[in-house]
Design a protein around this motif. Structure first.
Motif, mmCIF file in Angstrom:
data_model
loop_
_atom_site.group_PDB
_atom_site.id
_atom_site.type_symbol
_atom_site.label_atom_id
_atom_site.label_comp_id
_atom_site.label_asym_id
_atom_site.label_seq_id
_atom_site.Cartn_x
_atom_site.Cartn_y
_atom_site.Cartn_z
ATOM 1 N N ALA A 87 0.828 -1.211 0.000
ATOM 2 C CA ALA A 87 0.000 0.000 0.000
ATOM 3 C C ALA A 87 0.860 1.257 0.000
ATOM 4 O O ALA A 87 0.529 2.240 -0.666
ATOM 5 C CB ALA A 87 -0.927 0.001 1.209
ATOM 6 N N ALA A 88 1.969 1.240 0.744
ATOM 7 C CA ALA A 88 2.842 2.413 0.775
ATOM 8 C C ALA A 88 3.408 2.671 -0.615
ATOM 9 O O ALA A 88 3.470 3.809 -1.076
ATOM 10 C CB ALA A 88 3.964 2.212 1.794
ATOM 11 N N ASP B 15 0.187 8.830 -6.877
ATOM 12 C CA ASP B 15 0.195 10.290 -6.872
ATOM 13 C C ASP B 15 1.409 10.857 -7.602
ATOM 14 O O ASP B 15 1.318 11.936 -8.182
ATOM 15 C CB ASP B 15 0.078 10.815 -5.447
ATOM 16 N N ALA C 2 -4.041 8.947 -2.683
ATOM 17 C CA ALA C 2 -3.731 8.163 -1.486
ATOM 18 C C ALA C 2 -4.596 8.599 -0.304
ATOM 19 O O ALA C 2 -5.078 7.762 0.461
ATOM 20 C CB ALA C 2 -2.253 8.291 -1.134
ATOM 21 N N THR D 241 -3.811 -1.084 4.828
ATOM 22 C CA THR D 241 -3.392 -0.513 3.545
ATOM 23 C C THR D 241 -3.745 0.976 3.479
ATOM 24 O O THR D 241 -2.991 1.765 2.911
ATOM 25 C CB THR D 241 -4.058 -1.238 2.355
ATOM 26 N N ALA E 231 -1.117 2.836 5.469
ATOM 27 C CA ALA E 231 0.186 2.756 4.801
ATOM 28 C C ALA E 231 0.219 3.612 3.544
ATOM 29 O O ALA E 231 1.234 4.263 3.251
ATOM 30 C CB ALA E 231 0.515 1.311 4.453
ATOM 31 N N ALA E 232 -0.892 3.647 2.790
ATOM 32 C CA ALA E 232 -0.935 4.477 1.588
ATOM 33 C C ALA E 232 -0.777 5.941 1.966
ATOM 34 O O ALA E 232 -0.044 6.692 1.309
ATOM 35 C CB ALA E 232 -2.242 4.252 0.834
ATOM 36 N N GLY F 282 2.804 6.450 3.039
ATOM 37 C CA GLY F 282 3.674 6.300 1.878
ATOM 38 C C GLY F 282 3.755 7.579 1.068
ATOM 39 O O GLY F 282 4.829 7.963 0.593
ATOM 40 N N LEU F 283 2.612 8.266 0.937
ATOM 41 C CA LEU F 283 2.624 9.536 0.205
ATOM 42 C C LEU F 283 3.216 10.657 1.052
ATOM 43 O O LEU F 283 4.113 11.381 0.609
ATOM 44 C CB LEU F 283 1.204 9.886 -0.237
#
Lengths: 167, 167
Positions: A112-113, A120, B55, B109, B112-113, B116-117
């Motif tokens: 997911a990361a 994006d 995200a 997820t 984490a998304a 992550g962004l």
């Protein structure tokens, strides 16, 4: 091959799922680690690697951890298939239950990361075709990591179903 | 209050974890949805909202889904605590087991998304203090979503332990 009475899931099925997890993760690591491009906007030129982004570094770490864990569990599963009984008995079943849960969560966050960043980055206006290539490969690695996570989640369901009877 | 013989986990503990999950998710949604700034680089001015980023939109969706699921399960848990037995018997235990697993993976997820962004946006050189504020709030929302995920993972362990005896 009928499952022995000590498990809810045939040990061969558990082994196959482990091996599929392992294959997905190892390909994901190879794609991600070899993902290098020379990006250029006409004025500046720079080498772009996965480790320039925290999210991709985290992705790689989770995949490597997943590979190590899956290898160990595959060894146990091979023993289980070939010998017909488990090493360690119910104690190891507990460890497998919590281990599978934790590792599958970690793999989910890793994928997911990676997606969270790639999606994006992809929508930024600065992209060249080289950078698109880079992001596509990163997405391919994240997709494989995600498929690896799905197999690992399946292992986690199996190990939950194999928990010893509650008292 | 002793647990009834039909579960491995006291129903009150299960209910408390559901409520904690709910609280974390609802605060996360509020922080994320109200996260709006007017960003300016001296020349251009633009309104920045969470929904400009895929995200963060995904993050919000997962949190909302988690809230809906947790509300339903809390209702069952309240019934369980007050009446002393489950609605639906072992069938519902199965649904709870898979539901908890899937929802906790989705929440993982989502968090984490978001991270992550944010982490990589944070390392971009274009940041102003307004944008830092924006990213800090997004990180706060992702952190709360992550804590909500941890509670939801706990629910998932509980529902695994409450699975009916294997045959």
């Amino acid at each position: 091959m009928a499952p022995p009475p000590s498990t809810a899931v045939p040990p061969l099925a558990a082994l196959v799922v482990r091996i599929l997890t392992f294959i997905c993760l190892i390909i994901s690591v190879i794609i991600l680690a070899t993902n290098t491009i020379k990006a250029s906007d006409g004025v500046n030129e720079a080498k772009l690697k996965f480790n320039h982004f925290y999210a991709y570094r985290y992705m790689l770490s989770t995949a490597v951890l997943g590979i190590a864990y899956t290898l160990i569990q595959s060894a146990f599963a091979i023993f289980h298939v070939s010998m017909g009984n488990r090493i360690g008995g119910d104690g190891l079943v507990q460890i497998e239950f919590y281990g599978d849960k934790i590792v599958s969560y970690i793999l989910a966050t890793g994928a997911a990361a990676g997606f969270g960043l790639s999606v994006d980055l992809n929508s930024l206006p600065v992209n060249g075709s080289d950078i698109e290539d880079f992001l596509n490969k990163a997405n391919a690695a994240a997709s494989l990591l995600f498929i690896g996570f799905l197999f690992s989640a399946t292992s986690s369901v199996f190990s939950s179903l194999s928990l010893p009877k509650r008292s």
